[in-house]
Design a protein around this motif. Structure first.
Motif, PDB file in Angstrom:
ATOM      1  N   VAL A   1       7.795 -38.047 -49.028  1.00 46.31           N
ATOM      2  CA  VAL A   1       6.385 -38.192 -49.415  1.00 46.31           C
ATOM      3  C   VAL A   1       5.935 -39.651 -49.290  1.00 46.31           C
ATOM      4  N   LYS A   2       6.843 -40.581 -49.529  1.00 42.47           N
ATOM      5  CA  LYS A   2       6.514 -42.010 -49.441  1.00 42.47           C
ATOM      6  C   LYS A   2       6.138 -42.423 -48.019  1.00 42.47           C
ATOM      7  N   LYS A   3       6.530 -41.637 -47.024  1.00 43.00           N
ATOM      8  CA  LYS A   3       6.273 -41.974 -45.621  1.00 43.00           C
ATOM      9  C   LYS A   3       4.922 -41.455 -45.120  1.00 43.00           C
ATOM     10  N   ILE A   4       4.223 -40.667 -45.914  1.00 43.61           N
ATOM     11  CA  ILE A   4       2.940 -40.101 -45.476  1.00 43.61           C
ATOM     12  C   ILE A   4       1.909 -41.225 -45.368  1.00 43.61           C
ATOM     13  N   GLN A   5       1.296 -41.322 -44.212  1.00 45.36           N
ATOM     14  CA  GLN A   5       0.312 -42.365 -43.918  1.00 45.36           C
ATOM     15  C   GLN A   5      -1.102 -41.788 -43.997  1.00 45.36           C
ATOM     16  N   PRO A   6      -2.093 -42.644 -44.207  1.00 45.54           N
ATOM     17  CA  PRO A   6      -3.478 -42.164 -44.202  1.00 45.54           C
ATOM     18  C   PRO A   6      -3.841 -41.557 -42.847  1.00 45.54           C
ATOM     19  N   ALA A   7      -4.706 -40.564 -42.881  1.00 47.53           N
ATOM     20  CA  ALA A   7      -5.183 -39.962 -41.638  1.00 47.53           C
ATOM     21  C   ALA A   7      -6.013 -40.995 -40.875  1.00 47.53           C
ATOM     22  N   PRO A   8      -5.920 -41.015 -39.541  1.00 48.66           N
ATOM     23  CA  PRO A   8      -6.720 -41.964 -38.763  1.00 48.66           C
ATOM     24  C   PRO A   8      -8.211 -41.665 -38.897  1.00 48.66           C
ATOM     25  N   PHE A   9      -9.010 -42.687 -38.741  1.00 48.96           N
ATOM     26  CA  PHE A   9     -10.456 -42.553 -38.832  1.00 48.96           C
ATOM     27  C   PHE A   9     -10.993 -41.863 -37.581  1.00 48.96           C
ATOM     28  N   PHE A  10     -11.873 -40.900 -37.750  1.00 51.09           N
ATOM     29  CA  PHE A  10     -12.466 -40.186 -36.616  1.00 51.09           C
ATOM     30  C   PHE A  10     -13.680 -40.953 -36.103  1.00 51.09           C
ATOM     31  N   LEU A  11     -13.664 -41.287 -34.822  1.00 51.62           N
ATOM     32  CA  LEU A  11     -14.817 -41.935 -34.194  1.00 51.62           C
ATOM     33  C   LEU A  11     -15.630 -40.953 -33.383  1.00 51.62           C
ATOM     34  N   GLU A  12     -15.014 -39.832 -33.019  1.00 55.60           N
ATOM     35  CA  GLU A  12     -15.698 -38.823 -32.217  1.00 55.60           C
ATOM     36  C   GLU A  12     -15.437 -37.446 -32.816  1.00 55.60           C
ATOM     37  N   PHE A  13     -16.235 -36.497 -32.402  1.00 47.59           N
ATOM     38  CA  PHE A  13     -16.106 -35.126 -32.907  1.00 47.59           C
ATOM     39  C   PHE A  13     -14.741 -34.530 -32.569  1.00 47.59           C
ATOM     40  N   THR A  14     -14.127 -34.959 -31.478  1.00 43.50           N
ATOM     41  CA  THR A  14     -12.863 -34.386 -31.035  1.00 43.50           C
ATOM     42  C   THR A  14     -11.647 -34.897 -31.802  1.00 43.50           C
ATOM     43  N   GLY A  15     -11.834 -35.843 -32.686  1.00 40.80           N
ATOM     44  CA  GLY A  15     -10.720 -36.293 -33.505  1.00 40.80           C
ATOM     45  C   GLY A  15     -10.489 -37.779 -33.411  1.00 40.80           C
ATOM     46  N   ALA A  16      -9.333 -38.159 -33.914  1.00 40.15           N
ATOM     47  CA  ALA A  16      -8.974 -39.585 -33.962  1.00 40.15           C
ATOM     48  C   ALA A  16      -8.617 -40.093 -32.572  1.00 40.15           C
TER      49      ALA A  16
END
Length: 102
Positions: A85-100
């Motif tokens: 669980v300590k290794k879980i990173q924040p989700a990347p920021f989405f700049l477009e509708f298709t994802g990060a």
């Protein structure tokens, strides 16, 4: 609307040895980790996972699906290995509708 009478202990916390896996995001403004801590106090076979740098709804992040599956197989919250669980990173920021972006 139909109505009825609530039991006298309706607002009392759930207590006992029910197996419970509580998952909170450290940054969740809706159901903050403090709520899970309150529930954890009265359940003897429970564990509370607080995922750092995360908000609401974390069951699908990182290794948590595997931990949840192990919990459902064993119903023993205390035996789960939570080191990943300590290794879980924040989700990347989405700049477009298709994802990060990569």
């Amino acid at each position: 609307w139909p109505n009825g009478v609530r039991p006298a202990d309706f607002a009392e916390p759930l207590t006992g040895a029910l197996p419970a896996l509580l998952i909170s995001g450290a940054l969740d403004p809706v159901t903050p980790p403090e709520y899970g801590d309150i529930v954890l106090k009265t359940l003897s076979n429970a564990v509370h996972i607080v995922v750092s740098q995360q908000g609401h709804i974390n069951l699908g992040r990182g290794c948590l699906p595997k931990i949840a599956a192990q919990f459902l197989d064993s119903l023993d919250a205390k035996s789960l290995d939570l080191n990943c669980v300590k290794k879980i990173q924040p989700a990347p920021f989405f700049l477009e509708f298709t994802g990060a972006a990569p």
